[in-house]
Design a protein around this motif. Structure first.
Motif, PDB file in Angstrom:
ATOM      1  N   GLY A   1       3.619 -41.379  17.324  1.00 48.57           N
ATOM      2  CA  GLY A   1       4.165 -40.594  18.435  1.00 48.57           C
ATOM      3  C   GLY A   1       4.020 -41.313  19.757  1.00 48.57           C
ATOM      4  O   GLY A   1       4.966 -41.947  20.229  1.00 48.57           O
ATOM      5  N   THR A   2       2.844 -41.255  20.357  1.00 46.87           N
ATOM      6  CA  THR A   2       2.640 -41.921  21.648  1.00 46.87           C
ATOM      7  C   THR A   2       2.040 -43.314  21.494  1.00 46.87           C
ATOM      8  O   THR A   2       1.848 -44.012  22.486  1.00 46.87           O
ATOM      9  CB  THR A   2       1.715 -41.081  22.551  1.00 46.87           C
ATOM     10  N   TYR A   3       1.739 -43.717  20.258  1.00 43.29           N
ATOM     11  CA  TYR A   3       1.219 -45.070  20.033  1.00 43.29           C
ATOM     12  C   TYR A   3       1.562 -45.517  18.618  1.00 43.29           C
ATOM     13  O   TYR A   3       2.046 -44.736  17.788  1.00 43.29           O
ATOM     14  CB  TYR A   3      -0.295 -45.143  20.275  1.00 43.29           C
ATOM     15  N   THR A   4       1.325 -46.798  18.344  1.00 39.34           N
ATOM     16  CA  THR A   4       1.612 -47.385  17.037  1.00 39.34           C
ATOM     17  C   THR A   4       0.308 -47.825  16.381  1.00 39.34           C
ATOM     18  O   THR A   4      -0.582 -48.369  17.047  1.00 39.34           O
ATOM     19  CB  THR A   4       2.538 -48.597  17.179  1.00 39.34           C
ATOM     20  N   ALA A   5       0.180 -47.577  15.069  1.00 36.27           N
ATOM     21  CA  ALA A   5      -0.955 -48.061  14.283  1.00 36.27           C
ATOM     22  C   ALA A   5      -0.422 -48.945  13.157  1.00 36.27           C
ATOM     23  O   ALA A   5       0.788 -48.999  12.923  1.00 36.27           O
ATOM     24  CB  ALA A   5      -1.758 -46.889  13.729  1.00 36.27           C
ATOM     25  N   TYR A   6      -1.332 -49.644  12.489  1.00 39.33           N
ATOM     26  CA  TYR A   6      -0.925 -50.545  11.407  1.00 39.33           C
ATOM     27  C   TYR A   6      -1.901 -50.438  10.234  1.00 39.33           C
ATOM     28  O   TYR A   6      -3.056 -50.037  10.397  1.00 39.33           O
ATOM     29  CB  TYR A   6      -0.926 -52.008  11.866  1.00 39.33           C
TER      30      TYR A   6
ATOM     31  N   PRO B   1      -6.307 -49.100  14.090  1.00 39.99           N
ATOM     32  CA  PRO B   1      -6.061 -47.756  14.639  1.00 39.99           C
ATOM     33  C   PRO B   1      -4.999 -47.695  15.721  1.00 39.99           C
ATOM     34  O   PRO B   1      -4.298 -46.695  15.838  1.00 39.99           O
ATOM     35  CB  PRO B   1      -7.431 -47.342  15.187  1.00 39.99           C
ATOM     36  N   GLU B   2      -4.861 -48.769  16.537  1.00 39.34           N
ATOM     37  CA  GLU B   2      -3.875 -48.756  17.619  1.00 39.34           C
ATOM     38  C   GLU B   2      -3.403 -50.175  17.892  1.00 39.34           C
ATOM     39  O   GLU B   2      -4.126 -51.147  17.643  1.00 39.34           O
ATOM     40  CB  GLU B   2      -4.466 -48.150  18.905  1.00 39.34           C
ATOM     41  N   ASP B   3      -2.201 -50.269  18.434  1.00 38.72           N
ATOM     42  CA  ASP B   3      -1.608 -51.571  18.776  1.00 38.72           C
ATOM     43  C   ASP B   3      -2.159 -52.033  20.132  1.00 38.72           C
ATOM     44  O   ASP B   3      -1.442 -52.105  21.132  1.00 38.72           O
ATOM     45  CB  ASP B   3      -0.085 -51.443  18.818  1.00 38.72           C
TER      46      ASP B   3
ATOM     47  N   ASN C   1      -4.935 -54.981  22.063  1.00 40.26           N
ATOM     48  CA  ASN C   1      -5.547 -56.296  21.867  1.00 40.26           C
ATOM     49  C   ASN C   1      -6.977 -56.210  21.358  1.00 40.26           C
ATOM     50  O   ASN C   1      -7.474 -57.149  20.732  1.00 40.26           O
ATOM     51  CB  ASN C   1      -5.514 -57.098  23.171  1.00 40.26           C
ATOM     52  N   GLN C   2      -7.674 -55.129  21.657  1.00 32.44           N
ATOM     53  CA  GLN C   2      -9.044 -55.015  21.186  1.00 32.44           C
ATOM     54  C   GLN C   2      -9.114 -54.852  19.673  1.00 32.44           C
ATOM     55  O   GLN C   2     -10.172 -55.052  19.066  1.00 32.44           O
ATOM     56  CB  GLN C   2      -9.748 -53.842  21.867  1.00 32.44           C
ATOM     57  N   PHE C   3      -7.980 -54.525  19.037  1.00 32.64           N
ATOM     58  CA  PHE C   3      -7.934 -54.378  17.582  1.00 32.64           C
ATOM     59  C   PHE C   3      -7.119 -55.478  16.904  1.00 32.64           C
ATOM     60  O   PHE C   3      -7.488 -55.939  15.825  1.00 32.64           O
ATOM     61  CB  PHE C   3      -7.332 -53.017  17.215  1.00 32.64           C
ATOM     62  N   VAL C   4      -5.999 -55.868  17.519  1.00 32.46           N
ATOM     63  CA  VAL C   4      -5.112 -56.830  16.876  1.00 32.46           C
ATOM     64  C   VAL C   4      -4.399 -57.665  17.930  1.00 32.46           C
ATOM     65  O   VAL C   4      -4.016 -57.144  18.991  1.00 32.46           O
ATOM     66  CB  VAL C   4      -4.088 -56.104  15.965  1.00 32.46           C
ATOM     67  N   ARG C   5      -4.264 -58.951  17.645  1.00 31.79           N
ATOM     68  CA  ARG C   5      -3.599 -59.862  18.571  1.00 31.79           C
ATOM     69  C   ARG C   5      -2.569 -60.712  17.839  1.00 31.79           C
ATOM     70  O   ARG C   5      -2.659 -60.934  16.621  1.00 31.79           O
ATOM     71  CB  ARG C   5      -4.618 -60.812  19.230  1.00 31.79           C
ATOM     72  N   GLN C   6      -1.613 -61.201  18.633  1.00 25.58           N
ATOM     73  CA  GLN C   6      -0.687 -62.191  18.105  1.00 25.58           C
ATOM     74  C   GLN C   6      -1.419 -63.510  17.901  1.00 25.58           C
ATOM     75  O   GLN C   6      -2.418 -63.795  18.576  1.00 25.58           O
ATOM     76  CB  GLN C   6       0.472 -62.398  19.078  1.00 25.58           C
TER      77      GLN C   6
END
Length: 551
Positions: A468-473, A485-487, A489-494
Motif C-alpha cells: 500500500g504505502t510501501y514495498t516489501a520483498y 520488511p521495507e524497500d 537502504n537499511q534493509f536492502v541496497r542496490q
C-alpha cells in the motif's frame, strides 16, 4: 527559498552541492490586491462626490474634516473596505516577511539570480508603500485608534477567516462583523490582540538567552507592561513576560492523510555528566500515569519542562546542534548508569519508576535514551522512495530525507532529495497532489545487497510485495529465504557501481573532488571516500552521478 507553486512541491536551498535549486529568474508573488485598492478609492470618491453635492462646496481632503461630515453608514462602509484592503496586504506581505531572512542567506551564498533578489526587493517596496497608505487612510477614518491597529486586526481576520473572510463552519455567524466593527474602536474587542498576537493563541518562544524557554509553547494571556506579552507556559515554566520579537505563532500541523498510520519518531542518546548531587533540572511525569499503569505494560518518563539552573539547562546550552537538545515532550525510555564498569552497564527501561529512581540517584555519567515524536502519522518514512510533483518538470523520483520539518512557520510532512539532481524540494501536505509512493527499486530476479547479521550480503529478489504505502520483498541469501520488511537502504541496497579502491570524483560544495573509495554499504551511505587533497573522509548517500562519478 524558492517560489511555492499551488500544485507542486516547492523547492528550497540545499547544502553540500546538491545541484540546481530550480529558483526562477524573478521572485513570484501575487502582487497587491488591486481590486480591493480600487474598490476602496472608488467608494471614497463616491462618498466625497455625494458630500460635495449635498453641501454645495468643494471638499478639501487634506484637512481630514470631511470624515466628520459624511453619514455614519458611509464611514462604516469605508472602514470595512479599508479592512479588506489591509487583509489583502497581509495575504501577500506575510510570505515576504517569512522569506526575507532566507532570501538574504541565499543571496549571500550566491544562490539567487540578480533579477530574483531585485524583484523581491521591489515587492517589499510596493508592500511598504501600500502599508503606509493604509495607515494614513485609517488615521483619517479613526484618528482615535493606534496607527497599527488596522494591521493588527487584519492579521487577526486573515488568520481566522483567510483572504476572503469566509466564516468557518462552527462560527456563530457574526464573528467577522464583530472584528470589522472593533477594528477602529477603543473597545474590549481591540484588546484581543497584544502586539499582533491574539489572546489565547499558541505561541513558541525563540532566540532567548534562557535556553530552557527556547522552543517552549504557551498561550498568550495578555499585555505585560507597554512592550511585552504575557505568555502562560506549562509547569514548571509558568507565566513569562516576553518581547514580541521572541515569540512566533506555533507552527500548525497540516491535515493527516487517511492512509497514514504510524507517527514518526527518532532515537538519540544524551549523556549527562553532572556533578555529584547536582540537580538534573527536569520536570517529569509518568506515561502512562502511575494510577493507570498495569503489570507487564511498558512505561516511560515524559519531559514536561526544563528547570532553570539545573544541569540539563547547561547541557542544552553546550549542544551546538539544536536537535540534540532536550525538549519538553521528549520521552526518556531508558537510562544507563555510566559510572559502572562497561561490562556491568545495562539499560534500565520499560518501567518509569525504575528509570526515575536511577535519575534521582545522582549517578554520573548517566546515559539517557530519548525518543522524540516528530509529528502526526505520515504515509512515508525517511529513506523511502517517492515521486514529487515538481510542476512543469513533472513527477520526479526522490528520497524522503526528513519528515515533519518547520518551513515558513508551518510544519511540512516531507523534505525530499531528488534522485538524479540532488536538489531539495518539500511537500507542503501529505497528499497525492504533491507526493506519491515511488516505484519498487527491484524486480524478481534482481541481485541485491541485503543487510543481515551485522553487514550486507549478496542476495536475490524472489518476490515483490505491495504493502500500500510501501514495498516489501522476499529474497534468498545463500539459498536461505529472507523477508525484507521495507524497500529502505537499511534493509536492502542496490549493488554498488564501484568497488573498494576505485578512484572517483565526489561532489562537494565547491565542485567534484578526487578521492578513493575506502568502504561500501552502510544503512546511511553507500560509499566512504577519502579525498586526496584534504585527506578527510566523506560519505556518499546515493550511488548516482549527482554525488559520485568515475574519475
Amino acid at each position: 527559498m524558492g517560489s511555492s507553486l499551488s500544485s507542486a512541491c516547492p523547492r528550497r536551498s540545499s547544502a553540500g552541492g546538491l545541484g540546481e535549486l530550480g529558483i526562477p529568474g524573478e521572485y513570484a508573488w501575487e502582487g497587491l490586491a488591486d481590486d480591493r485598492i480600487d474598490a476602496y478609492y472608488a467608494a471614497k470618491d463616491q462618498v466625497i462626490e455625494e458630500l460635495e453635492k449635498s453641501s454645495g462646496s468643494t471638499v478639501e481632503l487634506y484637512d481630514g474634516t470631511w470624515v466628520q461630515r459624511i453619514p455614519p453608514q458611509a464611514k462604516e462602509m469605508l472602514k470595512g473596505l479599508l479592512l479588506r484592503r489591509a487583509v489583502g496586504l497581509v495575504h501577500v506581505l506575510k510570505p515576504i516577511e517569512e522569506q526575507r531572512r532566507g532570501m538574504r542567506l541565499l543571496q549571500n551564498r550566491g544562490y539567487l539570480p540578480d533579477n530574483h533578489i531585485a524583484s523581491f526587493e521591489r515587492a517589499e517596496e510596493l508592500c511598504q508603500a501600500e502599508l503606509k497608505s493604509i495607515f494614513e487612510e485609517s488615521q483619517e477614518l479613526a484618528p482615535e485608534a493606534p496607527p497599527n491597529a488596522i494591521i493588527q486586526c487584519a492579521v487577526q481576520a486573515y488568520n481566522e477567516h483567510g483572504i476572503d473572510g469566509r466564516r468557518s463552519a462552527d462560527d456563530n455567524g457574526g464573528a467577522f462583523e464583530d472584528v470589522k466593527r472593533g477594528f477602529f474602536q477603543t473597545s474590549k474587542k481591540q484588546d484581543r490582540l497584544v502586539h499582533g498576537f491574539r489572546i489565547g493563541v499558541e505561541v513558541e518562544a525563540h532566540s532567548l538567552k534562557t535556553a530552557a524557554l527556547n522552543g517552549a509553547r504557551g498561550q498568550v494571556k495578555g499585555p505585560s507592561g507597554t512592550d511585552r506579552v504575557a505568555v502562560v507556559f506549562p509547569a514548571p515554566l509558568g507565566e513569562k513576560a516576553l518581547k514580541p520579537d521572541n515569540l512566533k505563532i506555533a507552527p500548525q500541523w497540516p491535515e493527516i492523510h487517511p492512509d497514514a498510520k504510524e507517527a514518526p519518531f527518532v532515537h538519540f542518546e544524551a549523556v549527562m555528566r553532572r556533578a555529584k548531587n547536582e540537580s538534573m533540572g527536569l520536570s517529569l511525569r509518568h506515561e502512562p500515569p502511575l494510577e493507570k499503569q498495569v503489570q507487564g505494560q511498558e512505561s516511560c518518563l515524559v519531559i514536561t519542562g526544563i528547570l532553570p539552573d539545573g544541569y540539563v539547562q547547561k547541557y542544552n546550552a553546550a549542544q551546538q546542534e539544536e536537535h540534540l537538545r532536550l525538549r519538553p515532550r521528549d520521552l526518556i525510555i531508558a537510562v544507563v548508569d555510566g559510572s559502572l564498569e562497561e561490562s556491568r552497564q545495562k539499560p534500565v527501561g520499560g518501567n518509569s519508576r525504575m528509570i526515575l529512581t536511577l535519575i534521582e540517584a545522582s549517578r554520573t555519567p548517566l546515559k539517557m535514551l530519548i525518543r522524540r515524536l516528530l509529528g502526526p502519522p505520515v504515509r512515508f518514512k525517511a529513506g523511502q522512495r517517492v515521486f514529487a510533483n515538481c510542476g512543469e518538470e513533472g513527477w520526479l523520483p526522490g528520497i524522503v530525507v526528513k519528515v515533519w520539518e518547520e518551513e515558513r512557520e508551518s510544519m511540512v510532512p516531507y523534505v525530499i532529495r531528488l534522485e538524479h539532481t540532488g536538489g531539495i524540494v518539500f511537500a507542503p501536505v501529505d497528499c497525492d497532489q504533491y507526493v506519491k509512493k515511488g516505484d519498487p527499486r527491484f524486480k524478481v530476479g534482481d541481485d541485491v545487497m541485503i543487510n543481515m547479521e551485522g553487514g550486507y550480503k549478496s542476495g536475490n529478489i524472489s518476490e515483490v510485495i505491495d504493502k500500500g504505502t510501501y514495498t516489501a520483498y522476499k529474497a534468498t541469501v545463500d539459498k536461505m529465504a529472507i523477508d525484507v520488511p521495507e524497500d529502505l537502504n537499511q534493509f536492502v541496497r542496490q549493488i554498488a557501481r564501484f568497488t573498494k579502491g576505485t578512484e572517483v570524483l565526489a561532489k562537494m560544495s565547491d565542485g567534484y573532488q578526487p578521492g578513493t573509495i575506502e568502504a561500501l554499504y552502510h544503512p546511511q551511505w553507500v560509499y566512504s571516500v577519502r579525498l586526496k587533497a584534504a585527506g578527510n573522509v566523506v560519505y556518499v548517500p546515493e550511488d548516482v552521478d549527482a554525488f559520485v562519478k568515475k574519475k
